[in-house]
Write an enzyme that holds these catalytic residues in place. Structure first.
Site, PDB file in Angstrom:
ATOM      1  N   ASN A   1      -1.524 166.346   6.598  1.00 49.96           N
ATOM      2  CA  ASN A   1      -1.478 166.732   5.184  1.00 49.96           C
ATOM      3  C   ASN A   1      -0.524 165.760   4.494  1.00 49.96           C
ATOM      4  O   ASN A   1       0.687 165.873   4.650  1.00 49.96           O
ATOM      5  CB  ASN A   1      -0.994 168.186   5.087  1.00 49.96           C
ATOM      6  CG  ASN A   1      -0.829 168.641   3.646  1.00 49.96           C
ATOM      7  OD1 ASN A   1      -1.199 167.926   2.715  1.00 49.96           O
ATOM      8  ND2 ASN A   1      -0.259 169.828   3.468  1.00 49.96           N
TER       9      ASN A   1
ATOM     10  N   GLY B   1       2.892 167.441   8.271  1.00 52.64           N
ATOM     11  CA  GLY B   1       3.237 166.898   6.959  1.00 52.64           C
ATOM     12  C   GLY B   1       3.848 165.517   7.086  1.00 52.64           C
ATOM     13  O   GLY B   1       3.152 164.518   7.249  1.00 52.64           O
TER      14      GLY B   1
ATOM     15  N   GLU C   1       1.739 178.448   9.558  1.00 55.10           N
ATOM     16  CA  GLU C   1       2.874 177.629   9.125  1.00 55.10           C
ATOM     17  C   GLU C   1       3.989 178.547   8.615  1.00 55.10           C
ATOM     18  O   GLU C   1       3.942 178.993   7.453  1.00 55.10           O
ATOM     19  CB  GLU C   1       2.460 176.697   7.980  1.00 55.10           C
ATOM     20  CG  GLU C   1       1.440 175.656   8.352  1.00 55.10           C
ATOM     21  CD  GLU C   1       1.518 174.436   7.421  1.00 55.10           C
ATOM     22  OE1 GLU C   1       1.687 173.328   7.941  1.00 55.10           O
ATOM     23  OE2 GLU C   1       1.452 174.602   6.195  1.00 55.10           O
TER      24      GLU C   1
ATOM     25  N   GLY D   1       9.135 171.341   6.395  1.00 57.60           N
ATOM     26  CA  GLY D   1      10.026 170.377   5.758  1.00 57.60           C
ATOM     27  C   GLY D   1      11.493 170.625   6.054  1.00 57.60           C
ATOM     28  O   GLY D   1      12.368 170.077   5.390  1.00 57.60           O
TER      29      GLY D   1
ATOM     30  N   LYS E   1       0.152 165.446   1.465  1.00 59.37           N
ATOM     31  CA  LYS E   1       0.832 166.062   0.303  1.00 59.37           C
ATOM     32  C   LYS E   1       0.873 165.085  -0.871  1.00 59.37           C
ATOM     33  O   LYS E   1      -0.052 164.293  -1.053  1.00 59.37           O
ATOM     34  CB  LYS E   1       2.220 166.553   0.719  1.00 59.37           C
ATOM     35  CG  LYS E   1       2.162 167.498   1.929  1.00 59.37           C
ATOM     36  CD  LYS E   1       3.440 168.260   2.138  1.00 59.37           C
ATOM     37  CE  LYS E   1       3.309 169.170   3.335  1.00 59.37           C
ATOM     38  NZ  LYS E   1       4.490 170.009   3.558  1.00 59.37           N
TER      39      LYS E   1
ATOM     40  N   HIS F   1      -2.056 176.687   1.144  1.00 56.55           N
ATOM     41  CA  HIS F   1      -0.817 176.113   1.672  1.00 56.55           C
ATOM     42  C   HIS F   1       0.376 176.798   1.014  1.00 56.55           C
ATOM     43  O   HIS F   1       0.331 177.152  -0.167  1.00 56.55           O
ATOM     44  CB  HIS F   1      -0.787 174.601   1.413  1.00 56.55           C
ATOM     45  CG  HIS F   1       0.302 173.917   2.178  1.00 56.55           C
ATOM     46  ND1 HIS F   1       1.611 173.921   1.738  1.00 56.55           N
ATOM     47  CD2 HIS F   1       0.291 173.263   3.357  1.00 56.55           C
ATOM     48  CE1 HIS F   1       2.350 173.273   2.635  1.00 56.55           C
ATOM     49  NE2 HIS F   1       1.575 172.875   3.631  1.00 56.55           N
TER      50      HIS F   1
HETATM   51  P1  13P Z   1       6.219 169.070   7.616  1.00 58.55           P
HETATM   52  O1  13P Z   1       5.497 168.610   8.847  1.00 58.55           O
HETATM   53  O2  13P Z   1       6.699 167.955   6.759  1.00 58.55           O
HETATM   54  O3  13P Z   1       7.277 170.088   7.931  1.00 58.55           O
HETATM   55  O4  13P Z   1       5.129 169.824   6.719  1.00 58.55           O
HETATM   56  C1  13P Z   1       4.347 170.797   7.311  1.00 58.55           C
HETATM   57  C2  13P Z   1       3.254 171.157   6.398  1.00 58.55           C
HETATM   58  O5  13P Z   1       3.466 171.794   5.397  1.00 58.55           O
HETATM   59  C3  13P Z   1       1.890 170.695   6.736  1.00 58.55           C
HETATM   60  O6  13P Z   1       0.946 171.283   5.905  1.00 58.55           O
END
Ligand code: 13P
Length: 267
Positions: A9, A236, A169, A175, A11, A97
């Site tokens: 992802n 992410g 998640e 994050g 983002k 999400h």
């Molecule tokens: P991170 O891997 O940056 O923690 O993000 C996870 C996420 O939200 C994937 O959709």
């Protein structure tokens, strides 16, 4: 071996055409000559670059979108329709999400509408569920996640349900580099399976993949994916590095991250 999923992802990153190009070139290079079996790699860029990704993604990588709207067309400023996604050959779409739930106040009901809209147009939803840190402290994490599953799958037939990929998640792990224990992830996998089995029976539930997402990196894959018997990961930040993405795909595909291309080609 059961197929696994590695979903990147991206983002709101790769913020220019040149960064996007750079990423695509690097991804192609990383995948060249590498054998990756049993793993479906999906990359979900920002919608503005979907078309470019669609043209240039290596053929063993699928395209995902980060969101979709439930209406087919009309006066819905800024929204993206399922036809638009089909037009650029996006086979997957991330729905619900936690960042959409947080910043766009997306509700469980809306998530359900989006899931049904995507399935109707033959796009596979990557349905995100997960509890907050407060939910966990209050001991209601399982109820929250089961509730999200029930709402998202409402009015979805068993045949359609098998097209959904669920991504667990926990919001507090996204994050944050706060890493859950394998047992906690496995427990939530059981909660999700139970909710699905109540709706569709155990054999359909068995066929719905459940991924883990939140601070995933290659060195943590055993703890976050393989030990809790997840069917893959939703990644992410680390997915912004094509090298890492490919390493992770090889790890969960059972090739180990350090095999050389040559030994792969000879095997
Ligand atoms: P991170 O891997 O940056 O923690 O993000 C996870 C996420 O939200 C994937 O959709």
């Amino acid at each position: 071996m059961k197929k696994r999923y590695l979903v990147g992802n991206l983002k709101m990153n790769l913020n220019s055409v040149s960064e996007t190009e750079h990423y695509l070139v690097a991804l192609k290079k990383e995948l060249f000559g590498k054998r990756i079996e049993n793993v479906e790699i999906v990359v979900a860029p920002s919608s503005i670059y979907l078309e470019r990704f669609s043209r240039e993604l290596p053929e063993n990588v699928s395209l995902g979108a980060q969101d979709v709207f439930w209406e087919k067309e009309g006066s819905y400023t800024s929204q993206i329709s399922t036809s638009m996604l089909n037009d650029v050959h996006a086979g997957f779409v991330v729905i619900g999400h936690s960042e959409r739930r947080l910043y766009a106040h997306e509700t469980d009901g809306e998530v359900g509408w989006k899931v049904r809209a995507a399935l109707h147009e033959n796009i596979r939803p990557i349905l995100c569920v997960g509890e907050t840190a407060e939910d966990r402290e209050r001991g209601v994490a399982a109820d929250i996640v089961s509730g999200q599953i029930v709402e998202a799958f409402r009015d979805v037939s068993p045949m359609m349900a098998e097209r959904v990929v669920v991504a667990y998640e926990p919001r507090w792990a996204i994050g944050s580099d706060v890493i859950p224990e394998s047992e906690d992830i496995f427990e939530m996998r059981i909660v999700i399976h139970r909710a699905l089995a109540e709706a569709y029976g155990p054999s359909v539930a068995d066929r719905i993949p459940v991924l883990y997402g939140g601070s995933v990196k290659e060195s943590l894959l055993d703890r976050l994916c393989l030990e809790p018997r997840m069917d893959g990961v939703l990644v992410g930040r680390e997915s912004l590095y094509p090298h890492e993405l490919v390493r992770m795909a090889r790890h969960i595909g059972g090739y180990g991250s350090t095999d050389s291309e040559v030994s792969d080609n000879n095997s």
